[in-house]
Design an enzyme around this catalytic site. Structure first.
Site, mmCIF file in Angstrom:
data_model
loop_
_atom_site.group_PDB
_atom_site.id
_atom_site.type_symbol
_atom_site.label_atom_id
_atom_site.label_comp_id
_atom_site.label_asym_id
_atom_site.label_seq_id
_atom_site.Cartn_x
_atom_site.Cartn_y
_atom_site.Cartn_z
ATOM 1 N N CYS A 122 -29.302 19.439 8.690
ATOM 2 C CA CYS A 122 -29.845 18.852 9.914
ATOM 3 C C CYS A 122 -31.250 19.384 10.193
ATOM 4 C CB CYS A 122 -28.890 19.070 11.081
ATOM 5 S SG CYS A 122 -29.264 17.966 12.483
ATOM 6 N N HIS A 222 -24.051 16.610 8.815
ATOM 7 C CA HIS A 222 -23.396 17.903 9.041
ATOM 8 C C HIS A 222 -22.199 18.081 8.111
ATOM 9 C CE1 HIS A 222 -25.544 19.553 12.545
ATOM 10 N NE2 HIS A 222 -25.868 18.286 12.735
ATOM 11 N N GLU A 224 -20.750 20.654 7.231
ATOM 12 C CA GLU A 224 -19.807 21.681 7.698
ATOM 13 C C GLU A 224 -18.680 21.071 8.525
ATOM 14 O OE1 GLU A 224 -22.801 21.524 11.122
ATOM 15 O OE2 GLU A 224 -22.744 21.137 8.963
#
Length: 245
Positions: A122, A222, A224
């Site tokens: 990001c 993202h 994650e």
């Protein structure tokens, strides 16, 4: 602050992770704190690395910091200051954090010089691009006409991305996949030495990389918050190749 994997050994890579220094309240304490959501670093640990936090500090210390790690992970956060790429701020831009920008730009430049593996997420993708002399779209709705990329209230929207074949990203990520998005800025003009490795369904640049580096890759989305592990495993594997140098 260091987080150790239970299986850490002499060949376990150490990943330097960028972070916030922000005002934080915990219980009775209200003070400046080094702070980062664990979601950012959990997949790096799970992939077999040790993580060490690199909060903003004197940019002249970037070389010293990177001499002690095997990889650099540029995490998310507030908007990069438009002054860093010669632009006036959009009304929707975050309040600038020039100290963090300067520190991370120094880290990127030093990592490139040393050939240290780099992964950005990001803001990390945007920072990498700016550090290489590129620019940003300061508000994505002005470009695509809607707010699907950042709906607000910390709710991630899954949108499709297309990964370009014959890129580093294509070796660690499916060519077509819906991924979790939460960004209101995006890469505009590419920085020096960088190439596009993924675009969104609306044509936005969603990933960039430096093909001259062993591993220098950054994504706007993202990962994650995705269950795909191959991106993290590829990054940690690249860092492991530097252990003992």
């Amino acid at each position: 602050m260091v987080a150790f994997s239970e299986t850490a050994s002499v060949d376990t890579p150490v990943i330097g992770v960028t972070s916030y220094v922000e005002r934080s309240r915990t219980g009775i304490w209200d003070q400046e704190a080094v702070w980062l959501p664990d979601a950012y670093v959990a997949p790096v640990r799970a992939a077999g690395a040790v993580t060490v936090v690199l909060p903003e500090q004197d940019p002249s210390l970037a070389a010293a910091a990177l001499s002690r790690v095997d990889g650099l992970y540029l995490t998310g956060g507030y908007d990069v200051d438009p002054a860093a790429y010669g632009a006036a701020p959009h009304e929707r831009c975050d309040e600038p954090r020039p100290a963090r920008d300067a520190w991370e730009i120094a880290l990127v430049k030093e990592a490139s010089a040393l050939g240290i593996p780099v992964l950005g997420v990001c803001r990390g993708a945007q920072l990498l691009n700016v550090a290489r002399g590129g620019t940003l779209h300061q508000h994505v709705p002005d470009v695509v006409g809607h707010d699907d990329y950042q709906r607000g209230d910390a709710v991630f929207r899954h949108l499709g991305v297309s990964v370009l074949p014959d890129t580093l990203l294509a070796t660690v990520h499916p060519l077509e996949r819906d991924v979790p998005m939460y960004h209101h800025q995006a890469i505009d003009r590419l920085g020096e030495g960088l190439v596009v490795s993924a675009r969104s369904v609306h044509g936005l640049i969603e990933a960039i990389e430096d093909p001259e580096q062993v591993f220098c890759l950054a994504v706007q989305w993202h990962p994650e918050h995705d269950d795909l592990t191959s991106l993290w495993e590829g990054f940690v594997a690249a860092a492991r190749m530097r252990v003992g140098r």
